[in-house]
Design a protein around this motif. Structure first.
Motif, PDB file in Angstrom:
ATOM      1  N   LEU A  15       0.891  -1.344  -0.005  1.00 26.00           N
ATOM      2  CA  LEU A  15       0.203   0.083   0.047  1.00 26.00           C
ATOM      3  C   LEU A  15       0.793   1.301  -0.005  1.00 26.00           C
ATOM      4  O   LEU A  15       0.424   2.430  -0.328  1.00 26.00           O
ATOM      5  CB  LEU A  15      -1.004   0.072   1.058  1.00 26.00           C
ATOM      6  CG  LEU A  15      -1.917  -1.261   1.415  1.00 26.00           C
ATOM      7  CD1 LEU A  15      -2.660  -0.983   2.556  1.00 26.00           C
ATOM      8  CD2 LEU A  15      -3.001  -1.031  -0.020  1.00 26.00           C
ATOM      9  N   SER A  17       1.997   3.025   2.663  1.00 25.58           N
ATOM     10  CA  SER A  17       1.587   3.591   3.541  1.00 25.58           C
ATOM     11  C   SER A  17       1.307   3.013   4.932  1.00 25.58           C
ATOM     12  O   SER A  17       0.489   1.927   4.982  1.00 25.58           O
ATOM     13  CB  SER A  17       0.330   4.214   3.073  1.00 25.58           C
ATOM     14  OG  SER A  17      -0.419   4.847   4.393  1.00 25.58           O
ATOM     15  N   THR A  19      -0.509   4.386   7.470  1.00 21.53           N
ATOM     16  CA  THR A  19      -1.768   4.548   7.688  1.00 21.53           C
ATOM     17  C   THR A  19      -2.767   3.713   7.163  1.00 21.53           C
ATOM     18  O   THR A  19      -3.840   2.947   7.463  1.00 21.53           O
ATOM     19  CB  THR A  19      -2.259   5.966   7.469  1.00 21.53           C
ATOM     20  OG1 THR A  19      -1.248   7.029   8.171  1.00 21.53           O
ATOM     21  CG2 THR A  19      -3.579   6.328   7.779  1.00 21.53           C
ATOM     22  N   ARG A  20      -2.890   3.487   5.927  1.00 23.72           N
ATOM     23  CA  ARG A  20      -3.578   2.661   5.268  1.00 23.72           C
ATOM     24  C   ARG A  20      -3.465   1.161   5.306  1.00 23.72           C
ATOM     25  O   ARG A  20      -4.273   0.305   5.394  1.00 23.72           O
ATOM     26  CB  ARG A  20      -3.361   2.817   3.557  1.00 23.72           C
ATOM     27  CG  ARG A  20      -3.829   4.324   2.987  1.00 23.72           C
ATOM     28  CD  ARG A  20      -3.466   4.306   1.515  1.00 23.72           C
ATOM     29  NE  ARG A  20      -3.896   3.563   0.743  1.00 23.72           N
ATOM     30  CZ  ARG A  20      -3.404   3.077  -0.462  1.00 23.72           C
ATOM     31  NH1 ARG A  20      -2.490   3.877  -0.921  1.00 23.72           N
ATOM     32  NH2 ARG A  20      -4.207   2.364  -1.587  1.00 23.72           N
ATOM     33  N   ALA A  23      -5.391   0.737   8.662  1.00 24.63           N
ATOM     34  CA  ALA A  23      -6.825   0.654   8.306  1.00 24.63           C
ATOM     35  C   ALA A  23      -7.148  -0.674   7.683  1.00 24.63           C
ATOM     36  O   ALA A  23      -8.190  -1.552   8.128  1.00 24.63           O
ATOM     37  CB  ALA A  23      -7.436   1.752   7.614  1.00 24.63           C
ATOM     38  N   ASP A  24      -6.283  -1.146   6.763  1.00 28.56           N
ATOM     39  CA  ASP A  24      -6.674  -2.392   5.999  1.00 28.56           C
ATOM     40  C   ASP A  24      -6.590  -3.682   7.050  1.00 28.56           C
ATOM     41  O   ASP A  24      -7.388  -4.776   6.712  1.00 28.56           O
ATOM     42  CB  ASP A  24      -5.704  -2.634   4.893  1.00 28.56           C
ATOM     43  CG  ASP A  24      -5.902  -3.281   3.722  1.00 28.56           C
ATOM     44  OD1 ASP A  24      -7.102  -3.244   3.402  1.00 28.56           O
ATOM     45  OD2 ASP A  24      -5.299  -4.262   3.149  1.00 28.56           O
ATOM     46  N   GLN A  29      -2.226   2.398  14.380  1.00 23.72           N
ATOM     47  CA  GLN A  29      -1.183   2.716  13.683  1.00 23.72           C
ATOM     48  C   GLN A  29       0.051   2.421  14.518  1.00 23.72           C
ATOM     49  O   GLN A  29       1.112   2.127  13.885  1.00 23.72           O
ATOM     50  CB  GLN A  29      -1.079   4.246  13.107  1.00 23.72           C
ATOM     51  CG  GLN A  29       0.003   4.460  12.208  1.00 23.72           C
ATOM     52  CD  GLN A  29      -0.124   5.865  11.156  1.00 23.72           C
ATOM     53  OE1 GLN A  29      -1.209   6.378  11.347  1.00 23.72           O
ATOM     54  NE2 GLN A  29       0.744   6.336  10.820  1.00 23.72           N
ATOM     55  N   ARG A 124      -6.044  -3.551  -6.204  1.00 26.03           N
ATOM     56  CA  ARG A 124      -4.743  -2.490  -6.385  1.00 26.03           C
ATOM     57  C   ARG A 124      -4.635  -2.278  -7.744  1.00 26.03           C
ATOM     58  O   ARG A 124      -4.502  -2.997  -8.680  1.00 26.03           O
ATOM     59  CB  ARG A 124      -3.717  -3.205  -5.820  1.00 26.03           C
ATOM     60  CG  ARG A 124      -3.461  -3.728  -4.482  1.00 26.03           C
ATOM     61  CD  ARG A 124      -3.849  -2.627  -3.373  1.00 26.03           C
ATOM     62  NE  ARG A 124      -3.888  -2.978  -2.045  1.00 26.03           N
ATOM     63  CZ  ARG A 124      -4.964  -2.420  -1.298  1.00 26.03           C
ATOM     64  NH1 ARG A 124      -5.662  -1.912  -1.707  1.00 26.03           N
ATOM     65  NH2 ARG A 124      -4.874  -3.038   0.001  1.00 26.03           N
TER      66      ARG A 124
END
Length: 299
Positions: A15, A17, A19-20, A23-24, A29, A124
């Protein structure tokens, strides 16, 4: 090093990231950061660096990524062997292009959502060359291709069907309504196109710019919705998969031009050659082939 850390590393790398990825994976975090730090300590190498505010793999992280993908696949296979009665679960990362995501996948995703609620399909966006590279590296579990070629080094691909293509224009275009449109007539037009690397753009570009005259201008619009709006506004013509303009053709806001493409594109589902399919990938591959092969046959 443990599987949980590797899975988190793989998700951050995929990703780009923290942060992503959090969440995923449904983690805080801080948990993602701690897992990556623990993995780096155990390996004695930094795996990520920040460049211009973006997360990027270090050389060590780049080398680790394909091994992490293989180890996660083996873990999934082991889980399936040890718990044969358990349903598919976890995350499958699938590389795909805009047209497949928006126009072919909704029904497939709905089926998986209801039939296998513990299996998450993470789509993706990726051009075909990027998808092939990510499959070979173990970054993607599976990927969709739309290519003229059906044989790819290091990758097994299953042809789902021939992708119908159509040149579209605004209703008042000078070529609208002609019984047959020749390639030379298209060379006089501005062409709206997705980004470089898209197979049908490259095939049309090669056909129109064959060295017989001035290069045909291609206006890069980036995504299909923007292209359709530009064509409707009279900015030019475009070659697109027919499925992406079916509603506009039915409504009459765009019209097809009677040009017959001298090439064919095949939509394919692909995965890395030589890797045994985990229970999750096996289910995904089988259901996608069943769903989409039937859809192409009926279209």
């Amino acid at each position: 090093m443990d599987i949980r850390q590797l899975r988190t590393f793989h998700r951050v790398a995929t990703l780009g990231s923290f942060t992503r990825a959090a969440a995923d994976l449904n983690y805080a975090q801080s948990s993602v950061t701690a897992q990556i730090k623990g993995l780096e300590v155990s390996l004695g190498s930094e795996l990520f660096e920040r460049v211009a505010g973006k997360v990027k793999l270090t050389p060590a992280g780049t080398r680790l990524l394909p091994y992490a993908g293989q180890m996660l696949s083996l873990a999934d296979e082991a889980r399936g062997v040890a718990s044969p009665d358990a349903g598919p679960e976890g995350v499958l990362t699938v590389g795909t292009m805009e047209s497949i995501t928006s126009y072919r996948m909704p029904a497939v995703l709905e089926y998986f959502h209801h039939r296998y609620p513990r299996l998450q399909i993470a789509l993706r966006p990726s051009l075909c060359a990027e998808t092939l590279h990510s499959l070979r590296q173990g970054v993607f579990d599976a990927g969709f291709l739309m290519e003229a070629e059906t044989q790819h080094s290091g990758v097994h691909s299953e042809v789902l069907g021939v992708e119908p293509l159509v040149i579209v224009a605004a209703p008042g275009h000078r070529l609208a309504g002609e019984a047959k449109v020749e390639t030379d007539e298209l060379r006089q037009e501005s062409v709206l196109a997705p980004e470089a690397g898209c197979a049908y753009r490259e095939l049309l570009e090669a056909e129109l710019n064959d060295g017989s005259g001035e290069p045909v201008p291609f206006l890069e619009f980036g995504n299909i919705e923007a292209i359709k709006r530009g064509v409707g506004a009279g900015l030019g013509i475009s070659l697109l998969p027919r499925m992406t303009v079916a509603d506009e053709l039915a409504a009459g806001s765009l019209v097809p031009l009677a040009w017959e493409a001298p090439f064919e594109l095949y939509t394919q589902l692909a995965w890395r050659k030589g890797s045994q399919l985990s229970r999750e990938r096996q289910v995904f591959v089988e259901q996608v082939i069943e769903f989409l092969t039937r859809e192409y046959q009926e279209s």
